[in-house]
Design a protein around this motif. Structure first.
Motif, PDB file in Angstrom:
ATOM      1  N   GLU A   1      -1.348  -3.668  -4.943  1.00  0.00           N
ATOM      2  CA  GLU A   1      -0.783  -5.044  -4.974  1.00  0.00           C
ATOM      3  C   GLU A   1       0.537  -5.105  -4.332  1.00  0.00           C
ATOM      4  O   GLU A   1       1.392  -4.619  -4.742  1.00  0.00           O
ATOM      5  N   ILE A   2       0.684  -5.955  -3.415  1.00  0.00           N
ATOM      6  CA  ILE A   2       2.096  -6.037  -2.688  1.00  0.00           C
ATOM      7  C   ILE A   2       2.857  -7.388  -3.083  1.00  0.00           C
ATOM      8  O   ILE A   2       2.360  -8.397  -3.121  1.00  0.00           O
TER       9      ILE A   2
ATOM     10  N   ALA B   1       8.530  -6.691   1.406  1.00  0.00           N
ATOM     11  CA  ALA B   1       7.431  -5.601   0.909  1.00  0.00           C
ATOM     12  C   ALA B   1       6.769  -5.051   1.990  1.00  0.00           C
ATOM     13  O   ALA B   1       5.884  -4.336   1.799  1.00  0.00           O
ATOM     14  N   VAL B   2       7.088  -5.785   3.071  1.00  0.00           N
ATOM     15  CA  VAL B   2       5.959  -5.250   4.444  1.00  0.00           C
ATOM     16  C   VAL B   2       6.349  -3.756   4.772  1.00  0.00           C
ATOM     17  O   VAL B   2       5.465  -2.907   4.988  1.00  0.00           O
ATOM     18  N   ALA B   3       7.443  -3.288   4.551  1.00  0.00           N
ATOM     19  CA  ALA B   3       7.890  -2.045   4.724  1.00  0.00           C
ATOM     20  C   ALA B   3       7.445  -1.086   3.872  1.00  0.00           C
ATOM     21  O   ALA B   3       6.978   0.053   4.128  1.00  0.00           O
ATOM     22  N   THR B   4       7.279  -1.728   2.499  1.00  0.00           N
ATOM     23  CA  THR B   4       6.525  -0.713   1.683  1.00  0.00           C
ATOM     24  C   THR B   4       5.097  -0.516   1.860  1.00  0.00           C
ATOM     25  O   THR B   4       4.560   0.546   1.429  1.00  0.00           O
ATOM     26  N   ALA B   5       4.506  -1.588   2.290  1.00  0.00           N
ATOM     27  CA  ALA B   5       3.035  -1.540   2.547  1.00  0.00           C
ATOM     28  C   ALA B   5       3.066  -0.474   3.723  1.00  0.00           C
ATOM     29  O   ALA B   5       1.882   0.285   3.565  1.00  0.00           O
TER      30      ALA B   5
ATOM     31  N   PRO C   1      -1.618 -13.690  -5.490  1.00  0.00           N
ATOM     32  CA  PRO C   1      -1.260 -12.262  -5.206  1.00  0.00           C
ATOM     33  C   PRO C   1      -1.818 -11.800  -3.866  1.00  0.00           C
ATOM     34  O   PRO C   1      -2.755 -12.143  -3.439  1.00  0.00           O
ATOM     35  N   VAL C   2      -1.064 -10.842  -3.341  1.00  0.00           N
ATOM     36  CA  VAL C   2      -1.603 -10.291  -2.199  1.00  0.00           C
ATOM     37  C   VAL C   2      -2.073  -8.732  -2.529  1.00  0.00           C
ATOM     38  O   VAL C   2      -1.195  -7.972  -3.047  1.00  0.00           O
TER      39      VAL C   2
END
Length: 676
Positions: free
Chosen positions: A552-553, A559-563, A601-602
């Motif tokens: 779950e992002i 948070a794109v870098a975390t993904a 949520p994404v």
């Protein structure tokens, strides 16, 4: 005025003598008068003259001797019974020897009456006989034609039809029969048109003979057209009783009178039949020619029906040929066992196992009503429609609604006549997701549907019956459930009209043993199904951690870098032969779009496959993404275009909670999939 002439009166005795004399000398009925000792007292010229015997040679003889001279069987018990009881016997058929100039046996209708004087004393018997040979011959021909209509064409097989023709006509019409069919007909193909254009190649399809009949050829050899004459006749034709003019070999007997009849239907030559009688038999006459033509016409019609069935069966088999098992594409979600029990009626039943994005699978079973070639053609078109509609990622009940519209459109296109002939169909669609075990089911019509859980419990009606496709229309019955891993889904097509249907109780008992493999369960259930039904058993699976990664992002662009980091880490662990840059780029673009245009949520999900992986990003927004070409000065709008360019396929599916955008990424060029 002249004196009145006296009236001449005649006594009753004179009248009786005159009438009796006229009957004996002028009537075309044979009379034999016997005394009470059964001796011949008097015979008329008709009775005696038929055999060419003088009256004085018969009169005075005992009846047994007199009839023996005439060659007629004598039933003394019958005559004595009439003499004792006075009960007459009428229309008793008696066979006599052939009349002069003909080899055919004569048939007489015989009646016996007792003679009494005026005081009631028994004087003897009077036996009357009428030649009914022609009448009995006509009745025999009519009975043979009736038997031909009843016994020829009981099966849809050309060789069987040929054998039935031999069995019906032997020995009642001929002493030897040879049925030759064209090589084209024996191969199940459409024969050439126009009798007079071509001389086809003929093969012996059936033959038979009596003990007195001439020899016949073996079944199978090629019979050259010339053996039936210089050219095939267009109607029943007489042939001479010689071996060189017929199909019969010269060894073992001399052919008698015969005739050859073509087997044609609608200008198509299907074959020829040759009838021969023994050399001493009566030749065929005009009545026999007409009978042979009628029998041949019946046989040709049956042969044409058999050919049409063969061709339709080939077409139906081609249309109903199931696709190759989708094991490699669907085995991550379900373990499938498929069965089809053919019955020859051409029922339009089908099943399909269709892989869907996200490792999901669609299980489809259907049945078109009113079996036949048109039903199979409709089934083929509906199958194509189902495959096309599944690409839209619709819910099963929505897919059935679209399929209903397709069925109605097909009905308008192909129906001629009353609406009762419009095609309808039953169909069950189940979509299973191995990620969470969710199954969505929708039904149109009545079919066998059951869910067997790992503990052996069976749900016989997970979804209620719905209206038929092409009939009642939406809404269709639907349901959603979550199945534990190892559950078994059983689907079978609805019974065709007239079928007894499946024995539901026995089927449920056979299903209530989930410890067995699906193939074993399918073998047992198949025996309980009615003909022309299909069966689909699917044992559910869940994706393991080696096949699925999900995160779950946070709903934040940072948070794109975390993904991207999470994706890179999982790719290193899986060691898949895919391009990491492509996967991380596609994942980051999909996550960015979800945050920009969607709602929390994404969820980011990676699904491992043998030929690559699928990247899915779900969010709570309902807005559908649009693929567009951004202008050179635009700062954004290129995310989906990048994904569509790099991925082998992509799409979007809507759920109750939002939507999921997915992209399938294949292996690197030249790389080998894992395990190969």
């Amino acid at each position: 005025m002249d004196a009145e002439q006296p009236r001449v009166t005649t006594d009753e005795r004179t009248w009786n003598e005159a009438i009796l004399g006229a009957v004996f000398t002028q009537a075309q009925v044979g009379f034999h008068v016997l005394d009470h000792d059964l001796r011949v007292i008097k015979v008329n010229k008709v009775a005696a003259g038929r055999r060419g015997l003088p009256v004085d040679r018969i009169a005075g003889l005992p009846a047994a001797e007199a009839y023996a001279v005439l060659g007629v069987s004598f039933d003394e018990a019958l005559l004595l019974d009439v003499l004792a009881t006075g009960r007459p016997v009428t229309d008793r058929l008696v066979t006599g020897p052939p009349s002069a100039g003909t080899p055919r046996s004569s048939v007489f209708s015989v009646s016996v009456h007792r003679l009494e004087d005026g005081d009631g004393r028994v004087l003897g018997l009077v036996v009357t006989s009428t030649d009914v040979t022609a009448r009995e011959g006509a009745q025999a021909r009519l009975a043979l034609l009736h038997d031909a209509h009843e016994r020829i064409g009981t099966g849809l097989d050309v060789e069987r039809t040929a054998r039935e023709l031999v069995h019906v006509t032997l020995p009642r019409f001929a002493d030897s029969v040879v049925v030759a069919l064209t090589d084209t007909v024996l191969r199940g193909r459409d024969p050439a048109l126009d009798v007079g254009v071509t001389t086809p190649l003929l093969r012996c399809a059936a033959a038979g003979r009596t003990a007195a009949g001439p020899p016949v050829p073996d079944v199978g050899p090629v019979l050259l057209p010339g053996v039936f004459g210089d050219e095939l006749p267009r109607s029943a034709s007489l042939v001479a009783g010689t071996a060189t003019s017929g199909v019969l070999p010269t060894d073992g007997g001399r052919p008698g009178p015969g005739l050859v009849v073509p087997l044609t239907a609608h200008g198509k030559v299907l074959g020829v039949v040759a009838f021969h009688r023994a050399a001493s038999a009566e030749p065929y006459g005009p009545d026999d020619l007409a009978l042979a033509d009628a029998i041949a016409a019946r046989t040709a019609t049956c042969l044409e029906n058999a050919l049409r069935f063969t061709r339709e069966h080939i077409v139906m088999y081609a249309l109903q040929a199931w696709p190759l098992r989708q094991h490699e594409a669907t085995q991550r979600a379900v373990d499938v066992a498929q069965r089809h029990r053919p019955g020859g009626t051409g029922a339009g039943s089908w099943y399909d196992v269709i892989p869907l994005p996200g490792a999901r699978v669609a299980l489809v079973v259907g049945q078109v009503e009113n079996p036949g070639l048109s039903a199979v053609a409709t089934m083929s078109r509906l199958r194509t429609a189902v495959h096309s509609l599944t690409t839209l990622d619709l819910d099963p009940h929505e897919l059935l609604a679209r399929l209903h519209a397709v069925t109605r459109r097909l009905s308008v296109e192909q129906t001629i006549g009353p609406r009762a002939d419009e095609p309808t169909a039953s169909c069950t669609i189940a979509v299973y997701d191995p990620v969470d075990g969710r199954i969505d089911i929708a039904r149109a019509g009545t079919s066998l549907l059951a869910v067997v859980r790992p503990d052996g419990s069976v749900d016989e009606r997970p979804v209620e019956d719905g209206p038929l496709l092409g009939a009642g229309g939406p809404p269709f019955a639907c349901a959603t459930d979550v199945l534990p891993e190892g559950s078994t889904l059983c689907l079978a097509s609805a019974p065709a009209p007239g079928d007894e249907g499946a024995r539901t109780g026995e089927i449920m008992a056979a299903l209530a043993r989930p410890d067995r493999p699906p193939e074993t369960m399918a073998d047992e259930v198949e025996r309980l199904l009615a003909p022309d039904r299909v069966l689909l058993l699917a044992r559910t699976r869940r994706l393991s951690s080696d096949e699925l990664a999900e995160w779950e992002i946070p709903f934040d662009f940072e948070a794109v870098a975390t993904a991207r980091a999470l994706v890179e880490e999982r790719l290193d662990a899986w060691d898949l032969p895919v391009d990491p840059f492509t996967v991380t780029l596609v994942a980051s673009e999909l996550v960015t779009n979800a945050i920009r245009y969607g709602a929390a949520p994404v969820v980011l999900r990676l699904l491992r496959q043998d030929d690559g992986l699928v990247c899915e990003v779900g969010d709570a927004g309902q807005a559908a993404p649009n693929l567009r070409h951004a202008k050179a000065v635009d700062e954004g709008g290129r995310g989906l275009l990048i994904c569509a360019t790099l991925a082998e396929d992509w799409g979007v599916r809507h759920t109750d909670d939002g939507k999921t955008v997915w992209a399938a990424i294949g292996t690197r060029p030249g790389a080998s999939p894992e395990g190969s």
